[in-house]
Design an enzyme around this catalytic site. Sequence first.
Site, PDB file in Angstrom:
ATOM      1  CG  ASP A 104      -8.708  -0.914   0.630  1.00 51.01           C
ATOM      2  OD1 ASP A 104      -8.928  -1.834   1.055  1.00 51.01           O
ATOM      3  OD2 ASP A 104      -8.502  -0.097   0.020  1.00 51.01           O
ATOM      4  CE  LYS A 157      -7.312  -2.906  -5.196  1.00 51.61           C
ATOM      5  NZ  LYS A 157      -7.144  -1.744  -4.814  1.00 51.61           N
ATOM      6  CD  GLN A 191      -6.318   1.649  -6.074  1.00 56.37           C
ATOM      7  OE1 GLN A 191      -7.315   0.875  -5.997  1.00 56.37           O
ATOM      8  NE2 GLN A 191      -5.087   0.999  -5.959  1.00 56.37           N
TER       9      GLN A 191
END
Length: 294
Positions: free
Chosen positions: A131, A64, A108
């Site tokens: 996200d 990422k 994450q």
Amino acid sequence: MSAPARVATPPTAAIIDGRALARNMRCDIRARVVDFVSRHGVVPGLAVILVGDDPASAIYVGNKIKACEQVGIHSRTIRCDQGVTTADLLALVETLNRDPAIHGILIQLPLPAHIDMPAVLDAIDVNKDVDGFHLYNIGGLIVGSTVFSPCTPYGVLKLLEHANIPIEGQNVVVVGASNIVGKPTALMLMARDATVSICHAKTRDLAQFTILADILVVAAGVPRLIVPQMVKQGAVVIDVGINRLPDGTIIGDVDFDGVARKASHITPVPGGVGPMTVTMLLSNTVDAAARFIV
Ligand code: NAP
């Protein structure tokens, strides 16, 4: 006279190339970033929180960050020890919520079991939830009004659009019912007027559902779960699964070689959904930066 040798049926499916689509989309995102910086003097910024030292998570975060660099997004990785507390993470998220250089915040997953994951995800400012895992954004999928859509399902949708696959009125079967992939994918396809069934590990006779699918999306995390007998001739098959075999090979949830002889379209693993997930994160981050310009 000996019997004629059997000739294997060649693959007939068109490959939906996620790598190529992601490359093109990232060029467009890069151009958007350049334009955004020149207009507003602000560089879109993404903060990534990485807890513990799980090697797979570290690789995903590394990918990422590298992708951010490629398109000109400023990124910051914040590493926390495995023993970090929920309170520590809530405080960190609060700091990032207030940071004007950060427009997107990503935590994450998975987090260690002792962390109150829903509380931490819900502490993210909805306007920075790139996200798409904040309760507001998950709930928004029901009524079709999210601020940000979760990246993997969003990537699946982009792949279908790119391949000109009609969705309205199609029978869609989603195998996998997780909160981050299966369920949001099903909701996003319902919002496009598909008729959607969701299957999971307790589904009895999976094949009786999958065989009806015009579009089959598989996100179970089980190597070669879907074999040709389970797929309708001419179906579109999207394989979200990522499975690492003992020899290190990465494969999906679909028996690619077999199913490619029956499907009309299929995504490979690697090179299908994976590159799209990161691409949609980049896209959401630029959208997030735009929300902060008054
Ligand atoms: P997850 O949280 O483990 O969920 C898996 C889902 O599949 C669950 O709903 C489970 O059912 C269902 N399932 C498991 N075995 C099954 C079976 N034999 N038959 C039918 N359903 C079954 O996993 P996830 O996070 O959704 O990820 C799924 C896969 O996608 C993994 O391989 C993951 O690595 C991959 N992934 C890829 C990307 C990408 O960018 N390409 C992104 C995220 C995830 P229950 O609910 O009944 O347990």
